[in-house]
Write an enzyme that holds these catalytic residues in place. Structure first.
Site, PDB file in Angstrom:
ATOM      1  N   ILE A 227      -8.491   0.051   9.429  1.00 18.58           N
ATOM      2  CA  ILE A 227      -8.993   0.655  10.675  1.00 18.58           C
ATOM      3  C   ILE A 227     -10.519   0.650  10.703  1.00 18.58           C
ATOM      4  O   ILE A 227     -11.134   0.880  11.740  1.00 18.58           O
ATOM      5  CB  ILE A 227      -8.419   2.080  10.882  1.00 18.58           C
ATOM      6  CG1 ILE A 227      -8.589   2.556  12.322  1.00 18.58           C
ATOM      7  CG2 ILE A 227      -9.053   3.075   9.901  1.00 18.58           C
ATOM      8  CD1 ILE A 227      -7.814   3.801  12.666  1.00 18.58           C
ATOM      9  N   ALA A 228     -11.129   0.361   9.544  1.00 17.64           N
ATOM     10  CA  ALA A 228     -12.593   0.287   9.463  1.00 17.64           C
ATOM     11  C   ALA A 228     -13.005  -0.756   8.425  1.00 17.64           C
ATOM     12  O   ALA A 228     -14.186  -0.917   8.138  1.00 17.64           O
ATOM     13  CB  ALA A 228     -13.170   1.647   9.095  1.00 17.64           C
ATOM     14  N   GLY A 229     -11.991  -1.427   7.859  1.00 18.80           N
ATOM     15  CA  GLY A 229     -12.255  -2.423   6.820  1.00 18.80           C
ATOM     16  C   GLY A 229     -11.320  -2.283   5.631  1.00 18.80           C
ATOM     17  O   GLY A 229     -11.460  -2.995   4.640  1.00 18.80           O
ATOM     18  N   SER A 230     -10.353  -1.411   5.715  1.00 22.20           N
ATOM     19  CA  SER A 230      -9.516  -1.049   4.555  1.00 22.20           C
ATOM     20  C   SER A 230      -8.740  -2.203   3.929  1.00 22.20           C
ATOM     21  O   SER A 230      -8.305  -2.109   2.789  1.00 22.20           O
ATOM     22  CB  SER A 230      -8.526   0.049   4.952  1.00 22.20           C
ATOM     23  OG  SER A 230      -9.181   1.286   4.992  1.00 22.20           O
TER      24      SER A 230
ATOM     25  N   LYS B 102       0.861  -1.187   0.000  1.00 20.85           N
ATOM     26  CA  LYS B 102       0.000   0.000   0.000  1.00 20.85           C
ATOM     27  C   LYS B 102       0.893   1.231   0.000  1.00 20.85           C
ATOM     28  O   LYS B 102       1.975   1.223   0.602  1.00 20.85           O
ATOM     29  CB  LYS B 102      -0.866  -0.039   1.258  1.00 20.85           C
ATOM     30  CG  LYS B 102      -1.934   1.036   1.343  1.00 20.85           C
ATOM     31  CD  LYS B 102      -2.781   0.842   2.610  1.00 20.85           C
ATOM     32  CE  LYS B 102      -4.000   1.740   2.590  1.00 20.85           C
ATOM     33  NZ  LYS B 102      -4.941   1.396   3.692  1.00 20.85           N
TER      34      LYS B 102
ATOM     35  N   SER C 174      -9.645   1.185   1.934  1.00 19.95           N
ATOM     36  CA  SER C 174      -8.661   2.054   1.337  1.00 19.95           C
ATOM     37  C   SER C 174      -7.530   1.319   0.628  1.00 19.95           C
ATOM     38  O   SER C 174      -6.743   1.968  -0.051  1.00 19.95           O
ATOM     39  CB  SER C 174      -8.093   2.959   2.420  1.00 19.95           C
ATOM     40  OG  SER C 174      -7.309   2.239   3.330  1.00 19.95           O
TER      41      SER C 174
ATOM     42  N   MET D   2      -7.834   8.143   2.986  1.00 15.59           N
ATOM     43  CA  MET D   2      -7.973   6.731   3.377  1.00 15.59           C
ATOM     44  C   MET D   2      -9.296   6.417   4.060  1.00 15.59           C
ATOM     45  O   MET D   2      -9.465   5.305   4.566  1.00 15.59           O
ATOM     46  CB  MET D   2      -6.835   6.281   4.315  1.00 15.59           C
ATOM     47  CG  MET D   2      -5.497   6.140   3.625  1.00 15.59           C
ATOM     48  SD  MET D   2      -4.394   5.136   4.647  1.00 15.59           S
ATOM     49  CE  MET D   2      -2.803   5.780   4.180  1.00 15.59           C
TER      50      MET D   2
END
Lengths: 544, 544
Positions: free
Chosen positions: B236-239, B139, B215, B189
């Site tokens: 951090i939320a599904g990235s 990434k 992201s 992101m």
């Protein structure tokens, strides 16, 4: 909440209820008690042996063994838990009358429980668990079903007895522990004098004029009196280590979140967004007993019972036989080491070196200890609701005297904003990085440093504990080992005429007070720190 | 900061510089490229095989093996890292031209490095490490010395190339990894469309009209194109999981703080006092490759190099042969499962059951998923300085279109106070306790649930990712496994006429889009989750 008009009466009635739980035949004669007071410059360590209340066998059971040895004796049926428990109940009762170390007394329940352990062994032919029949003392903030948890707040006297055990209490119970007393702590838990308006002040058994330390002062005094062989403390700024160094016992503050904290009573608001977590740890007479507690608890998978305990097993590590590398921190100019502490630290470092280990001086390489402690203290002031103040005001009780000496004066009235909290975390990250790099680059097995700039000091003069707050800020495990004693004569060469000792150094006041050292390990390497502590314990014993 | 007058020129010049790094002989003909656009309803998965740029051997190297197999081949000298790297460089170049997945191209450096690995093996007679010669994609937020890290902020174009590697990059390098591309991500992101004003939008190779997710969308698309066999994401939320489920690959979001995060470039302010940490994890084609990354990294003791990585070894656990117990979560009324997702989840649960495992329905037992996601999102809004907004405004670039769809509208303008943060933590603690108790009481090995209510959806319509935020709020490890595909015909019986699908369900738009399931483990039990994922991967393969 309105103040309670007669809070003094309420508190007195609680004290009386507790006192009544000491059987008449275990009461000390007034010939002894009349000499007991926070202004009496005497040691009471010999009273249990002198007072005649304990049989020879009870003296032996409470004095000659550590917890590991007692569990072995009880698990093999050589000694009965009932006899051990009775001996510690008696001795705790004596300690209570001398140094005021207990808050709750559970002798009756303990003796019934001890009998259950003995019966279990007899019937099943095997011990109940890794702590079979062992009496364990608890800081007041643990919940024990059926017993009150007031943690020294008068306003908490209205709380009913706990309806369930703290998770840790439940776990140790399953392993065969016997709970018989809860112990004293300071109002708000944020001072090093274990003094509150319900139970009063715990005194140091080595010398009643000195503080027993805090916030787990009751444990420190009780264990030193050998009224307990293993006790449980908490530590967020030194609360486990300060009583250990003041009274002269061993203790361990593990890495946070390895020992389950669930269903304990906190002195302030829950939900802190700060980076410092309170930690449960043991106080004892030997490092192997500290290990017994850690290993037993973590082997029993505390994460099954507390969602905030890290799902990380206790690792088996080999005893250390190679030469070790110690970092050495000798203090900060704002809190120069008192002569006995300077001498004892020097003696310990010398003994380690003489035994073939290396010492790396860190004084000039570490971040500013005072600034670090100030930063740590800020994390304790994050609650805009000032919940502990509300708890105190709710009853109308006054603050205990030491509170005003135990805070950073520069932070009076300070209130963090959310924005500052981000900056505080960045500041903390720098300290973390600095220590990490020092430890890695110098291949340190542990850091040797003082736990406080002085030995135990006169009541209400302890001040801010910068030497124990560092390890909470870092979340590094740290242990205290007792070593030597303050001695006017031996300490004299260590007096620095230019040093502004804080609190003042009074050689007569601290004569004979226990000495101690602090050992700091690496986060999550509690297993390795314990092995280091065993090595050091051994070396210091031999060095004398 | 003043806006940059000619930010468009700057961004175009960066794109051009990157494009130039694709050798002329690897360029796709215009006959292919003219069909490529975010509005083209085509799959480009076959292009690498059809375009003629890859030799049969290069097709085989990029298509027939997972990372574990490639490392075995290279470590034994049967295949050269140079050949593998060249094949993946070529295929990544093709992918880049089709789906716009890369930000930085490091082909020259990679081929030199691959040669070094081959030479090392030849000379030393042993592989460089556990990742000997393996190309790994990154990434964009990872630092690679000598390469820029803009993370899609135009204002970051002024940053010089990184002067040092991210800690993880350094560690993998020592194990023999070869770095050859960095991959695309969204501005800030914090949306699920990997779209920014420097590099533009990454498209889904299964269907260019669909989002590649975010992201870590560049990774998802690149790995699906088999332009990478192993890539590194953050979450951090599904990235990490969103691109996996959108493109049809496997991925793992481990427990926080097990994989070193140090020296990465963050999209916002550092020092968050929130309870949700970003987590690095792998994307790949097989569960054993996810394990290869986790095991290799943690075996190499990342805590020696990053003070924020937990000092916890990777445990060896036995493969699972007993029947497993799965909790099943089938969604939340506010985001009902689209027919393909409902069908595929049902098929997966049925396959698991048919293979002898148990399923425990959790829908009525869990805390409100929507409320939990809302709480999680609040933790992302704790910065009063709104640093990402400053980063965007600094250049004058506009926000990308998906940003406004990817936030909770109810939280527009919301700013936490320190006081509210305490309450948020109390709220989170309740969710943590609820899941802990459900998992323990039901003896669950894992929770099976959707990763999103839909398959990949048309660009800029993804919305809020409530099904992946839960695991970040809990800090539970979670993995994605690809399974089946959207099919108008098969999905029709799963249409719920009363459901308000959000985003709208358009069977034609998503026809053929990959399906996926999410498996959620217990914190710090990443080892066990991987074993569960292996079992499920196997069952789903057999179930077809």
């Amino acid at each position: 909440m309105a103040a309670i008009a007669d809070w003094q009466t309420l508190a007195a009635s609680k004290r009386e209820a507790v006192a009544k739980k000491i059987p008449l035949q275990w009461r000390l004669p007034s010939s002894i008690l009349e000499h007991v007071s926070p202004t009496a410059d005497i040691s009471v360590l010999d009273v249990p042996r002198q007072c005649g209340l304990l049989s020879e066998n009870e003296l032996a059971l409470t004095e000659n063994y550590d917890a590991t040895a007692l569990v072995e004796l009880m698990s093999s049926g050589k000694v009965k838990s009932y006899d051990v428990t009775l001996a510690f109940c008696k001795r705790a009762a004596i300690a209570q009358q001398l140094v005021n170390c207990c808050t709750e007394i559970m002798f009756d329940e303990a003796l019934i429980r001890a009998k259950q352990c003995d019966d279990y062994l007899a019937k099943e032919g095997k011990p109940m668990g890794a702590l079979h029949g062992l009496p364990i003392s608890l800081k007041d903030s643990f919940n024990v079903k059926g017993t009150q948890t007031t943690i020294g707040y008068v306003s908490f006297l209205s709380h009913p007895p706990a309806t369930s055990n703290s998770v840790l209490v439940d776990m140790l119970f399953r392993q065969g522990a016997v709970f018989y007393v809860k112990t004293n702590l300071p109002q708000s838990m944020m001072t090093a004098d274990s003094d509150n308006n319900i139970f009063g002040r715990t005194m140091n058994p080595n010398k009643l004029t000195l503080t027993a330390g805090g916030s787990t002062g009751g444990e420190g005094a009780l264990i030193k009196m050998r009224g307990s062989v293993l006790g449980l403390a908490t530590d967020i700024a030194g609360s486990n280590r300060i009583p250990a160094l003041c009274n002269g016992i061993s203790s361990l503050k593990p890495t946070a979140s390895r020992i389950p904290f669930k269903n304990k009573v906190p002195p302030g608001r829950v939900g802190s967004p700060g980076s410092i977590l309170p930690v449960i740890g043991p106080g004892a007479h030997s490092v192997r007993d500290l290990e017994l507690f850690m290993k037993t608890t973590i082997d029993d998978e505390p994460w099954e019972f507390d969602e905030n305990t890290l799902n990380v097993p206790w690792r088996r590590v080999e005893p250390l036989s190679r030469p070790l590398r110690f970092g050495l921190i000798r203090g900060h100019p704002s809190r120069p080491l008192h002569p006995p502490v300077a001498r004892i630290l020097h003696a310990a470092a010398t003994a380690l070196k003489d035994a073939g280990n290396s010492i790396v001086l860190l004084d000039d390489k570490i971040p500013d200890l005072w600034e670090n402690a100030l930063l740590a203290w800020k994390y304790f002031l994050l609650d805009p609701k000032r919940t502990p103040v509300q708890y105190v005001n709710a009853s109308g009780e006054p603050w205990v005297p030491s509170i005003k000496t135990a805070a950073f004066t520069g932070l009076a009235g300070w209130q963090a904003t959310l924005d500052e909290l981000w900056d505080m975390n960045v500041e903390r990250a720098k300290v973390l990085a600095a220590y990490h790099d020092l430890v890695v680059e110098n291949k340190l097995d542990a850091i040797l440093m003082p736990g406080f700039q002085a030995t135990a000091v006169p009541h209400d003069t302890y001040g801010v504990p910068i030497y124990t707050m560092l390890q909470n800020l870092l979340n590094y495990p740290a242990g205290i080992l007792p070593y030597l004693k303050a001695s006017k004569q031996l300490d004299e060469p260590f007096i620095n005429k230019d040093a502004a000792y804080e609190p003042p150094y009074n050689p007569d006041a601290v004569e004979g007070a226990p000495g101690a050292i602090q050992l700091v390990g690496r986060p999550m390497k509690d297993e390795e720190l314990i092995e280091v502590m065993k090595v050091v314990e051994d070396i210091l014993k031999k060095a004398g």
